[in-house]
Design a protein around this motif. Structure first.
Motif, PDB file in Angstrom:
ATOM      1  N   VAL A  67       0.842  -1.194   0.000  1.00 44.64           N
ATOM      2  CA  VAL A  67       0.000   0.000   0.000  1.00 44.64           C
ATOM      3  C   VAL A  67       0.878   1.245   0.000  1.00 44.64           C
ATOM      4  O   VAL A  67       2.065   1.196   0.295  1.00 44.64           O
ATOM      5  N   GLU A  68       0.256   2.385  -0.339  1.00 45.67           N
ATOM      6  CA  GLU A  68       0.955   3.676  -0.314  1.00 45.67           C
ATOM      7  C   GLU A  68       0.268   4.688   0.597  1.00 45.67           C
ATOM      8  O   GLU A  68       0.802   5.777   0.808  1.00 45.67           O
ATOM      9  N   GLN A  69      -0.878   4.337   1.138  1.00 44.65           N
ATOM     10  CA  GLN A  69      -1.609   5.265   1.990  1.00 44.65           C
ATOM     11  C   GLN A  69      -0.945   5.395   3.359  1.00 44.65           C
ATOM     12  O   GLN A  69      -0.914   4.440   4.146  1.00 44.65           O
ATOM     13  N   ARG A  70      -0.428   6.559   3.663  1.00 46.14           N
ATOM     14  CA  ARG A  70       0.285   6.756   4.924  1.00 46.14           C
ATOM     15  C   ARG A  70      -0.629   6.629   6.142  1.00 46.14           C
ATOM     16  O   ARG A  70      -0.147   6.422   7.254  1.00 46.14           O
ATOM     17  N   SER A  71      -1.921   6.749   5.918  1.00 49.62           N
ATOM     18  CA  SER A  71      -2.866   6.579   7.019  1.00 49.62           C
ATOM     19  C   SER A  71      -2.846   5.159   7.579  1.00 49.62           C
ATOM     20  O   SER A  71      -3.314   4.908   8.692  1.00 49.62           O
ATOM     21  N   LEU A  72      -2.273   4.220   6.800  1.00 47.04           N
ATOM     22  CA  LEU A  72      -2.191   2.826   7.236  1.00 47.04           C
ATOM     23  C   LEU A  72      -0.918   2.542   8.038  1.00 47.04           C
ATOM     24  O   LEU A  72      -0.646   1.391   8.387  1.00 47.04           O
ATOM     25  N   PHE A  73      -0.158   3.568   8.349  1.00 49.52           N
ATOM     26  CA  PHE A  73       1.084   3.407   9.101  1.00 49.52           C
ATOM     27  C   PHE A  73       0.888   2.638  10.411  1.00 49.52           C
ATOM     28  O   PHE A  73       1.691   1.747  10.730  1.00 49.52           O
ATOM     29  N   PRO A  74      -0.151   2.924  11.207  1.00 52.84           N
ATOM     30  CA  PRO A  74      -0.295   2.220  12.493  1.00 52.84           C
ATOM     31  C   PRO A  74      -0.499   0.716  12.360  1.00 52.84           C
ATOM     32  O   PRO A  74      -0.244  -0.025  13.313  1.00 52.84           O
ATOM     33  N   THR A  75      -0.954   0.231  11.192  1.00 48.91           N
ATOM     34  CA  THR A  75      -1.227  -1.197  11.037  1.00 48.91           C
ATOM     35  C   THR A  75      -0.258  -1.889  10.076  1.00 48.91           C
ATOM     36  O   THR A  75      -0.391  -3.092   9.836  1.00 48.91           O
TER      37      THR A  75
END
Length: 342
Positions: A67-75
């Motif tokens: 993925v490239e969405q930085r919002s997914l950093f916590p997971t």
């Protein structure tokens, strides 16, 4: 009483179904696990096709999503950072964000050591290295030799049929201080070398590159840096895929011998002088039998060129389950420059 028991059983069943769904339909630890790899930024701003289960068709041991969405950093299980953007200041490490327990950070670079910048700032930050070297955590070379299982016509027949130039070279980044430039300058005073690229303002399109090189007996696969195992597309693509014998300069001879097909290249360092190299090229080009021997490797081997980032990240997927859980690279700079191990 029965009603309460029924409600309790129903809740347990629903909870079980929820866990069943979230764990990838897994009843036990032997079932595939799910791994999320976050590409923090695009290397050199090149678009990536990372949609869907990018590696699922190739690695059945786990479900791997890039993925490239930085919002997914916590997971995210792994976060990949390309070195060029970091050392040039175009991107920064998210050191201000709370790093989830167990999350691995991967340093990615396919550049030679002298072009990686000051890496001392990254001491103790990264858990993984993604690099062309075999001692990296994830090895992603520019190309590799594979066993050729196909049967067909003799690959060395009529190999000189279309040749019209002795040697050619495609170069854009020409600097007189580079050793490759010095070798070329001396070589070209003895034998003819056809030069293409930005330096001579004779650019080749992607479609014309290989057909043009195919008309040459030899291709100067000279790297801009001399470093351990640094062997780029100049060998794997430009020379091998075009059908010209590569004359190589870059990594030590033993690296080429370990990685490239046997008797498929001529290394500059195998000669006492450039003059001896030039004489050898003339001798081999003038003897069809000797020249064809540099293609006999195709009977047993083939080459594979790696040229997209998704393929490289998929190697991370396939190796994920075998990576050490608590590794930290305490001195990345020492490893990159060959002055230390990790």
């Amino acid at each position: 009483m029965r009603k309460c028991l029924l409600v309790t059983c129903l809740c347990v069943l629903l909870l079980g179904l929820r866990n069943f769904w979230l764990t990838g339909f897994s009843f036990d630890s032997n079932q595939p696990m799910h791994v999320t790899i976050l590409m923090w930024h695009r290397p050199f701003s090149v678009p990536n096709d990372l949609s869907g289960d990018a590696c699922g068709d190739h690695h059945s041991t786990l479900f791997c999503t890039i993925v490239e969405q930085r919002s997914l950093f916590p997971t995210a299980d792994v976060v990949v950072f390309h070195n060029y953007e970091l050392v040039t200041g175009r991107e920064k490490l998210p050191l201000d964000l709370p790093r989830p327990p167990g999350q691995r950070w991967a340093w990615l670079s396919l550049e030679s050591p002298v072009h990686n910048g000051d890496l001392r700032r990254f001491a103790g930050i990264f858990n993984l290295t993604i690099n062309y070297r075999r001692d990296a955590d994830i090895t992603t070379p520019y190309g590799e030799r594979l066993v050729n299982e196909a049967e067909g016509e003799d690959p060395v027949q009529d190999i000189t049929q279309n040749k019209s130039f002795l040697a050619c070279w495609v170069v854009s980044n020409y600097r007189s201080s580079y050793r490759r430039s010095q070798v070329y300058k001396e070589l070209s005073t003895i034998v003819p070398v056809k030069v293409y690229g930005r330096w001579t303002k004779t650019l080749l399109t992607a479609e014309a590159l290989l057909p043009t090189i195919s008309r040459c007996y030899f291709y100067l696969a000279f790297e801009n840096s001399e470093a351990k195992e640094y062997i780029t597309e100049k060998l794997w693509k430009n020379a091998y895929l075009s059908g010209a014998v590569p004359v190589v300069l870059g990594a030590p001879v033993q690296d080429y011998e370990a990685l490239a097909p046997p008797h498929s290249f001529i290394h500059v360092d195998q000669f006492a002088s450039v003059k001896e190299l030039a004489e050898y090229l003339l001798q081999v080009a003038g003897d069809k039998k000797r020249y064809s021997e540099y293609f006999r490797w195709k009977r047993k081997w083939k080459v594979k060129v790696s040229n997209n980032w998704k393929e490289r990240l998929c190697k991370l997927c396939s190796h994920y389950e075998h990576l050490p859980p608590n590794k930290v690279h305490t001195d990345l700079a020492a490893w990159v420059h060959g002055t230390g191990t990790m």
